[in-house]
Design a protein around this motif. Structure first.
Motif, PDB file in Angstrom:
ATOM      1  N   VAL A 189       0.825  -1.197   0.000  1.00  0.00           N
ATOM      2  CA  VAL A 189       0.000   0.000   0.000  1.00  0.00           C
ATOM      3  C   VAL A 189       0.862   1.250   0.000  1.00  0.00           C
ATOM      4  N   VAL A 190       1.888   1.255   0.849  1.00  0.00           N
ATOM      5  CA  VAL A 190       2.772   2.414   0.913  1.00  0.00           C
ATOM      6  C   VAL A 190       3.502   2.603  -0.412  1.00  0.00           C
ATOM      7  N   GLY A 191       3.956   1.498  -1.009  1.00  0.00           N
ATOM      8  CA  GLY A 191       4.648   1.579  -2.294  1.00  0.00           C
ATOM      9  C   GLY A 191       3.746   2.112  -3.392  1.00  0.00           C
ATOM     10  N   ALA A 192       2.463   1.722  -3.386  1.00  0.00           N
ATOM     11  CA  ALA A 192       1.525   2.222  -4.387  1.00  0.00           C
ATOM     12  C   ALA A 192       1.325   3.718  -4.244  1.00  0.00           C
ATOM     13  N   ASP A 193       1.170   4.185  -3.002  1.00  0.00           N
ATOM     14  CA  ASP A 193       0.975   5.621  -2.787  1.00  0.00           C
ATOM     15  C   ASP A 193       2.217   6.405  -3.196  1.00  0.00           C
ATOM     16  N   ARG A 194       3.388   5.878  -2.897  1.00  0.00           N
ATOM     17  CA  ARG A 194       4.611   6.565  -3.279  1.00  0.00           C
ATOM     18  C   ARG A 194       4.789   6.587  -4.791  1.00  0.00           C
ATOM     19  N   ALA A 195       4.394   5.521  -5.472  1.00  0.00           N
ATOM     20  CA  ALA A 195       4.481   5.490  -6.935  1.00  0.00           C
ATOM     21  C   ALA A 195       3.594   6.564  -7.547  1.00  0.00           C
ATOM     22  N   VAL A 196       2.396   6.720  -7.020  1.00  0.00           N
ATOM     23  CA  VAL A 196       1.502   7.768  -7.516  1.00  0.00           C
ATOM     24  C   VAL A 196       2.107   9.142  -7.243  1.00  0.00           C
ATOM     25  N   ALA A 197       2.682   9.324  -6.060  1.00  0.00           N
ATOM     26  CA  ALA A 197       3.285  10.613  -5.716  1.00  0.00           C
ATOM     27  C   ALA A 197       4.422  10.964  -6.676  1.00  0.00           C
ATOM     28  N   LEU A 198       5.277   9.997  -7.035  1.00  0.00           N
ATOM     29  CA  LEU A 198       6.380  10.254  -7.960  1.00  0.00           C
ATOM     30  C   LEU A 198       5.866  10.604  -9.345  1.00  0.00           C
ATOM     31  N   GLN A 199       4.816   9.909  -9.790  1.00  0.00           N
ATOM     32  CA  GLN A 199       4.251  10.217 -11.103  1.00  0.00           C
ATOM     33  C   GLN A 199       3.659  11.626 -11.135  1.00  0.00           C
ATOM     34  N   LEU A 200       3.010  12.029 -10.041  1.00  0.00           N
ATOM     35  CA  LEU A 200       2.475  13.386  -9.981  1.00  0.00           C
ATOM     36  C   LEU A 200       3.591  14.422  -9.999  1.00  0.00           C
ATOM     37  N   ASP A 201       4.668  14.155  -9.269  1.00  0.00           N
ATOM     38  CA  ASP A 201       5.792  15.097  -9.262  1.00  0.00           C
ATOM     39  C   ASP A 201       6.371  15.269 -10.675  1.00  0.00           C
TER      40      ASP A 201
END
Length: 390
Positions: free
Chosen positions: A79-91
């Motif tokens: 779950v944490v990895g999924a949220d971080r992946a989305v955050a990197l894509q947004l950045d």
């Protein structure tokens, strides 16, 4: 500055079904992605989310606003990895397209948890939740059920009794009969609903707390309350015993009047005993002040008891259970009163008059005992100056 219209997919359903990596950016790329997802799984709600993303971007462009269409997903096993992946894509999107605000398109409660991730980077103007029309009722029921199961108190209140009922019914049905089992379970559930509906658990908790505080405080009222409870049971027993003797009387009115006539003296004594304990507690406090309401309670209880006993005696005399009340001869010094008999109405009137006089006496006694005392300086016991006439 442009607006990002982003479709978020926390579980990466789009990436797993199409084999594409996110982010997917651009009108034509997202439009092609709709076809790929629809061919891979026509029943997936992600198709509707992608179409809604395109529609929102089109409406913004029709209003002469610059819009960037994109799809991001959480390509990770945790779950944490999924949220971080989305955050990197947004950045990456923000750095490349100079974005300052966003419209988020979601289709599930799980995707909605990514909204704070977007809000931490862009101003979110709108959250567009897509629900398939045919499944709207099912979707709403699912979210309500999920919220219900997440509440521990509701689970213990609802699921535990229902589970016990399902476990107890087969046992009762095998031991006795299905009818007895169903009746027993229904009665238990009904008692439980009444128990919770009237908040009896809160009442018992408050009563236990007050009892514990009273025991540790050493109040006299603790003893008088116990005596009052005992007198109450005695009154109920005496009244029930007297009413049970009227076996040949039809109806319930006469036995009820007999119960009231015999039980009222004991119940009144119980109430007066409890009120005396409260008065003693107030008298033994540091300020030693008595409230008029506490002093008036014994008189009020006795007055009410006289009225109830008078009316119950009236009905019993009219029913032939009691004979007319006879007053014996009285001798007061040189004055001698011969015996006489009070009629039914006269006896009732005597009880009512006595009750009224006793109530008035109680008010006067309470007012006299609670009247503030005046010292030599014209100050009352609370230190307030009293007004005096010239």
């Amino acid at each position: 500055m442009a607006t990002l219209v982003v479709c978020v997919d926390r579980a990466d359903d789009i990436g797993r079904k199409t084999g594409l990596e996110t982010p997917v950016v651009g009108w034509e790329a997202v439009r092609s992605l709709v076809t790929d997802v629809g061919l891979a799984d026509p029943e997936d709600s992600s198709v509707n989310s992608l179409l809604e993303t395109l529609r929102v971007a089109r409406d913004l462009r029709d209003d002469d606003e610059e819009a960037v269409v994109a799809v991001v997903s959480g390509a990770s096993d945790s779950v944490v990895g999924a949220d971080r992946a989305v955050a990197l894509q947004l950045d990456d999107l923000i750095a490349e397209y100079d974005l300052d605000r966003a419209v988020v398109v979601i289709d599930s409660a799980e995707d909605e948890r990514l909204v704070p991730v977007v809000e931490s980077r862009l101003n979110v103007d709108s959250v567009d939740r897509v629900v398939v029309r045919q499944a709207r009722d099912i979707e709403s029921t699912y979210y309500l059920l999920k919220q219900f199961l997440a509440d521990e108190e509701l689970r213990q209140t609802i699921l535990v009794p229902v589970g016990l009922a399902f476990v107890a019914f087969p046992a009762l049905a095998l031991m006795y009969s299905p009818a007895i089992g169903a009746a027993t379970i229904t009665a238990v559930i009904g008692m439980f609903l009444l128990y919770k509906g009237f908040s009896i658990d809160d009442v018992l908790t408050d009563a236990a707390s007050q009892t514990r505080d009273a025991l540790y405080s050493g109040n006299v009222s603790v003893v008088t309350y116990v005596v009052a409870v005992g007198l109450t049971f005695v009154g109920i027993f005496v009244g029930a015993l007297a009413a049970s003797e009227l076996r040949n009387v039809e109806g319930v009115v006469v036995p009820a009047m007999r119960f009231a006539y015999e039980a009222v003296p004991w119940l009144t004594t119980a109430g007066v005993t409890a009120s005396i304990g409260r008065i003693l507690d107030e008298a033994l406090t540091d300020d030693r002040t008595l409230s008029s309401s506490s002093l008036n309670i014994p008189f009020v209880l006795t007055s009410v008891a006289l009225v109830v006993r008078g009316f119950s005696g009236y009905f019993l005399e009219r029913a032939g259970i009691f004979e007319n009340f006879e007053v014996g001869p009285l001798k007061l010094g040189a004055l001698t009163v011969e015996s006489f008999t009070l009629g039914t109405g006269e006896r009732l009137a005597a009880f009512v008059v006595a009750a009224v006089l006793l109530a008035i006496a109680g008010v006067q006694v309470a007012a006299f005992l609670t009247e503030p005392t005046i010292d030599d300086d014209g100050m009352d016991e609370d230190g307030d100056e009293l007004e005096t006439g010239s």
